[in-house]
Design a protein around this motif. Structure first.
Motif, mmCIF file in Angstrom:
data_model
loop_
_atom_site.group_PDB
_atom_site.id
_atom_site.type_symbol
_atom_site.label_atom_id
_atom_site.label_comp_id
_atom_site.label_asym_id
_atom_site.label_seq_id
_atom_site.Cartn_x
_atom_site.Cartn_y
_atom_site.Cartn_z
ATOM 1 N N MET A 1 0.872 -1.364 0.003
ATOM 2 C CA MET A 1 0.081 0.025 0.159
ATOM 3 C C MET A 1 0.934 1.164 -0.076
ATOM 4 S SD MET A 1 -2.873 1.277 3.035
ATOM 5 C CE MET A 1 -3.844 -0.428 2.621
ATOM 6 N N ASN A 2 0.778 2.159 -0.995
ATOM 7 C CA ASN A 2 1.478 3.331 -1.075
ATOM 8 C C ASN A 2 0.856 4.528 -0.055
ATOM 9 O OD1 ASN A 2 -0.626 4.872 -2.280
ATOM 10 N ND2 ASN A 2 -0.087 4.162 -4.283
ATOM 11 N N ASP A 3 1.830 5.468 0.129
ATOM 12 C CA ASP A 3 1.623 6.410 1.183
ATOM 13 C C ASP A 3 -0.017 7.235 1.029
ATOM 14 O OD1 ASP A 3 3.876 5.750 2.515
ATOM 15 O OD2 ASP A 3 4.878 7.364 1.471
ATOM 16 N N ALA A 4 -0.236 7.403 -0.480
ATOM 17 C CA ALA A 4 -1.369 8.343 -0.551
ATOM 18 C C ALA A 4 -2.625 7.278 -0.504
ATOM 19 C CB ALA A 4 -1.477 8.630 -2.217
ATOM 20 N N LEU A 5 -2.391 5.881 -0.713
ATOM 21 C CA LEU A 5 -3.656 5.067 -0.368
ATOM 22 C C LEU A 5 -3.827 5.118 1.170
ATOM 23 C CD1 LEU A 5 -6.005 3.234 -1.300
ATOM 24 C CD2 LEU A 5 -4.308 1.334 -1.457
ATOM 25 N N ARG A 6 -2.467 4.949 1.836
ATOM 26 C CA ARG A 6 -2.602 4.820 3.270
ATOM 27 C C ARG A 6 -3.389 6.030 3.889
ATOM 28 N NH1 ARG A 6 2.249 3.743 3.592
ATOM 29 N NH2 ARG A 6 2.133 1.324 3.786
ATOM 30 N N ALA A 7 -3.204 6.905 3.445
ATOM 31 C CA ALA A 7 -3.411 8.327 4.010
ATOM 32 C C ALA A 7 -5.092 8.263 3.740
ATOM 33 C CB ALA A 7 -2.866 9.562 3.417
ATOM 34 N N SER A 8 -5.477 7.830 2.441
ATOM 35 C CA SER A 8 -6.856 7.908 2.046
ATOM 36 C C SER A 8 -7.556 6.863 3.140
ATOM 37 C CB SER A 8 -7.064 7.461 0.862
ATOM 38 O OG SER A 8 -8.430 7.414 0.444
ATOM 39 N N TYR A 9 -7.098 5.771 3.494
ATOM 40 C CA TYR A 9 -7.806 4.870 4.646
ATOM 41 C C TYR A 9 -7.804 5.564 5.791
ATOM 42 C CZ TYR A 9 -8.453 0.543 1.691
ATOM 43 O OH TYR A 9 -9.112 -0.179 0.644
ATOM 44 N N ARG A 10 -6.752 6.278 6.237
ATOM 45 C CA ARG A 10 -6.678 6.902 7.553
ATOM 46 C C ARG A 10 -7.888 8.013 7.780
ATOM 47 N NH1 ARG A 10 -1.152 7.224 7.547
ATOM 48 N NH2 ARG A 10 -1.275 9.181 6.606
ATOM 49 N N PHE A 11 -7.998 8.784 6.598
ATOM 50 C CA PHE A 11 -8.876 9.613 6.525
ATOM 51 C C PHE A 11 -10.490 9.030 6.714
ATOM 52 C CE2 PHE A 11 -12.509 11.555 3.763
ATOM 53 C CZ PHE A 11 -12.532 12.921 4.230
ATOM 54 N N CYS A 12 -10.581 7.917 6.324
ATOM 55 C CA CYS A 12 -12.043 7.134 6.160
ATOM 56 C C CYS A 12 -12.100 6.833 7.644
ATOM 57 C CB CYS A 12 -12.027 6.221 5.191
ATOM 58 S SG CYS A 12 -11.975 6.617 3.470
ATOM 59 N N GLY B 1 -9.089 6.901 -13.912
ATOM 60 C CA GLY B 1 -8.689 8.310 -14.065
ATOM 61 C C GLY B 1 -8.307 8.931 -12.523
ATOM 62 N N SER B 2 -8.475 10.399 -12.434
ATOM 63 C CA SER B 2 -7.916 10.942 -11.225
ATOM 64 C C SER B 2 -8.839 10.752 -10.108
ATOM 65 C CB SER B 2 -7.823 12.638 -11.312
ATOM 66 O OG SER B 2 -7.604 13.234 -10.249
ATOM 67 N N ALA B 3 -8.447 10.435 -9.082
ATOM 68 C CA ALA B 3 -9.118 10.307 -7.824
ATOM 69 C C ALA B 3 -8.760 11.291 -6.528
ATOM 70 C CB ALA B 3 -8.929 8.953 -7.271
ATOM 71 N N ASN B 4 -8.678 12.509 -6.961
ATOM 72 C CA ASN B 4 -8.039 13.463 -6.237
ATOM 73 C C ASN B 4 -9.153 14.552 -5.619
ATOM 74 O OD1 ASN B 4 -5.356 12.741 -6.369
ATOM 75 N ND2 ASN B 4 -5.238 13.902 -8.249
ATOM 76 N N CYS B 5 -10.475 14.257 -5.994
ATOM 77 C CA CYS B 5 -11.494 15.271 -5.637
ATOM 78 C C CYS B 5 -11.842 15.189 -4.024
ATOM 79 C CB CYS B 5 -12.641 15.137 -6.274
ATOM 80 S SG CYS B 5 -13.780 13.674 -6.165
ATOM 81 N N TRP B 6 -11.704 14.129 -3.677
ATOM 82 C CA TRP B 6 -12.169 13.813 -2.147
ATOM 83 C C TRP B 6 -11.150 12.793 -1.567
ATOM 84 C CZ3 TRP B 6 -14.645 9.182 -0.280
ATOM 85 C CH2 TRP B 6 -15.161 9.331 1.147
ATOM 86 N N PRO B 7 -10.749 13.087 -0.369
ATOM 87 C CA PRO B 7 -9.693 12.324 0.370
ATOM 88 C C PRO B 7 -9.773 10.875 0.278
ATOM 89 C CG PRO B 7 -9.891 14.450 1.562
ATOM 90 C CD PRO B 7 -10.917 14.359 0.404
ATOM 91 N N GLY B 8 -11.003 10.669 0.561
ATOM 92 C CA GLY B 8 -11.541 9.135 0.643
ATOM 93 C C GLY B 8 -11.565 8.344 -0.359
ATOM 94 N N LEU B 9 -11.371 8.985 -1.698
ATOM 95 C CA LEU B 9 -11.902 8.087 -2.893
ATOM 96 C C LEU B 9 -10.752 7.312 -3.241
ATOM 97 C CD1 LEU B 9 -13.806 8.039 -5.006
ATOM 98 C CD2 LEU B 9 -12.981 9.837 -6.281
ATOM 99 N N PRO B 10 -9.495 7.447 -3.234
ATOM 100 C CA PRO B 10 -8.700 6.488 -3.710
ATOM 101 C C PRO B 10 -9.056 4.955 -2.666
ATOM 102 C CG PRO B 10 -7.487 8.257 -3.448
ATOM 103 C CD PRO B 10 -8.733 8.665 -2.805
#
Length: 300
Positions: free
Chosen positions: A1-12, A79-88
Motif C-alpha cells: 500500500m503506497n503512502d497516498a492510499l494509506r492516507a486515504s484509508y486513514r481519512f476514512c 482516472g484521477s481520484a483527487n477530488c475527495w480524500p477518501g476516494l482512493p
C-alpha cells in the motif's frame, strides 16, 4: 500500500470513528484490511449524504451529486481520484472485494431522489427506493465480509434486510421527514388508514396514524424474518457487524412498538448502554446460528 492510499484509508477511518458512532466499534472486531474497507464504504455513504444535505437550492445540490458521480466513475475507470480524500480508499475497496460498481451508482441515485421529494404511490415504488438507499449498502457489505451466495439467495436476503432497516427508519422519522417535505409512507397506505397530511406533522400520534404505523411495522418485521437466514451465509468474521446493525435497528423497532408508536412527540432512540449490550452479544455469538426471530409485531 503506497503512502497516498494509506492516507486515504486513514481519512476514512477518522471520519467513521467520528460519525459512525456505535457501528464503528463493531468494525473493530474485523481484521485490519476488512475494517479499513468498511470505513471506506461508510465514508463514501456519509459523503454522499452530506452532499445532498448541505443547504443549497435543489439545482446546486443536484449539480454536486452529478459531479460526485462523475468523479467516482472516472476513478473507477483509472482516472484521477483527487477530488475527495477518501476516494482512493473507496476505489481500492471496490476492486479488492469485487463490489459491483452499479451499487455505488444506486446509492447516489437514491440520495438524489430526496432532493425533490415526490410521493410514493405504492409500496412497490417505496421498495425500489429502499433498495437504492439501504439494500445496496448491505449487498456491498457482504462482499467485504465474504459470503456464500447459495445460488443468489444471500443477495436476495441482503436486499430484504436493507428494506427492513429502511422501513424502521421511516416509521421512526415520520414527523421529521414530513416537516422536510419527505413523505415515504405509500399513498395507498395513507388512504387505506385515512391519514391526512396534517397528521404527519402533529405533536402526538393519533389513532389513524398509529394504525398505519402498526401496519408498516408489521411489514418491517416480515422483512426482518425474510432476511433471518442471511447470517449463516455470511463469513463468520462478518457476522458480529451484521448482527450489531440488525440488532440495533430491530430493537429500535421493538421500542417504537412498546411506546405504542408515539414517534411524534419525541424521536425514539436507544441508549448507548443498550447499543453496547447488543454489540457485545453480537461478538459473543459469532459462530452460532441465530434463533429464528418472530415475524408478528406485538400488539398495543
Amino acid at each position: 500500500m503506497n503512502d497516498a492510499l494509506r492516507a486515504s484509508y486513514r481519512f476514512c477511518g477518522t471520519l467513521s470513528r467520528k460519525e459512525a458512532k456505535n457501528f464503528y466499534y463493531s468494525f473493530l472486531v474485523l481484521p485490519a484490511p476488512l475494517r479499513r474497507s468498511m470505513c471506506a464504504l461508510y465514508a463514501f455513504l456519509r459523503h454522499t449524504d452530506d452532499l445532498a444535505d448541505e443547504p443549497a437550492p435543489a439545482g446546486d445540490q443536484r449539480a454536486r451529486l452529478d459531479a460526485w458521480r462523475q468523479s467516482v466513475d472516472r476513478a473507477l475507470t483509472g482516472g484521477s481520484a483527487n477530488c475527495w480524500p477518501g476516494l482512493p480508499a473507496l476505489i481500492d475497496t471496490v476492486e479488492r472485494h469485487a463490489i459491483p460498481r452499479r451499487y455505488l451508482d444506486e446509492v447516489i441515485n437514491g440520495v438524489e431522489i430526496d432532493l425533490e421529494p415526490r410521493p410514493f404511490a405504492t409500496f412497490e415504488e417505496l421498495h425500489g427506493y429502499c433498495y437504492q438507499v439501504a439494500s445496496v449498502v448491505g449487498l456491498s457489505c457482504i462482499h467485504i465480509w465474504g459470503y456464500e451466495s447459495d445460488g443468489g439467495r444471500a443477495e436476495e436476503l441482503a436486499e430484504s434486510c436493507g428494506v427492513a432497516l429502511q422501513l424502521t427508519n421511516i416509521v421512526r422519522d415520520v414527523r421529521e421527514d414530513a416537516t422536510r417535505g419527505r413523505i415515504y409512507l405509500p399513498e395507498e397506505d395513507l388512504d387505506r388508514f385515512g391519514v391526512r397530511p396534517e397528521d404527519l406533522v402533529a405533536d402526538r400520534t393519533n389513532d389513524r396514524l398509529r394504525n398505519l404505523l402498526e401496519f408498516e411495522a408489521q411489514r418491517a418485521y416480515e422483512y426482518y424474518e425474510k432476511a433471518a437466514d442471511l447470517d449463516r451465509l455470511i463469513a463468520p468474521v462478518g457476522r458480529p457487524v451484521h448482527r450489531t446493525i440488525v440488532g440495533i435497528y430491530r430493537t429500535l423497532l421493538d421500542e417504537i412498538v412498546r411506546r405504542r408508536y408515539e414517534v411524534m412527540a419525541k424521536r425514539v432512540s436507544l441508549s448507548p448502554w443498550r447499543k453496547a449490550a447488543i454489540t457485545i452479544r453480537s461478538f459473543s455469538g459469532r459462530f452460532e446460528r441465530p434463533e429464528p426471530s418472530r415475524a408478528e409485531v406485538p400488539r398495543c
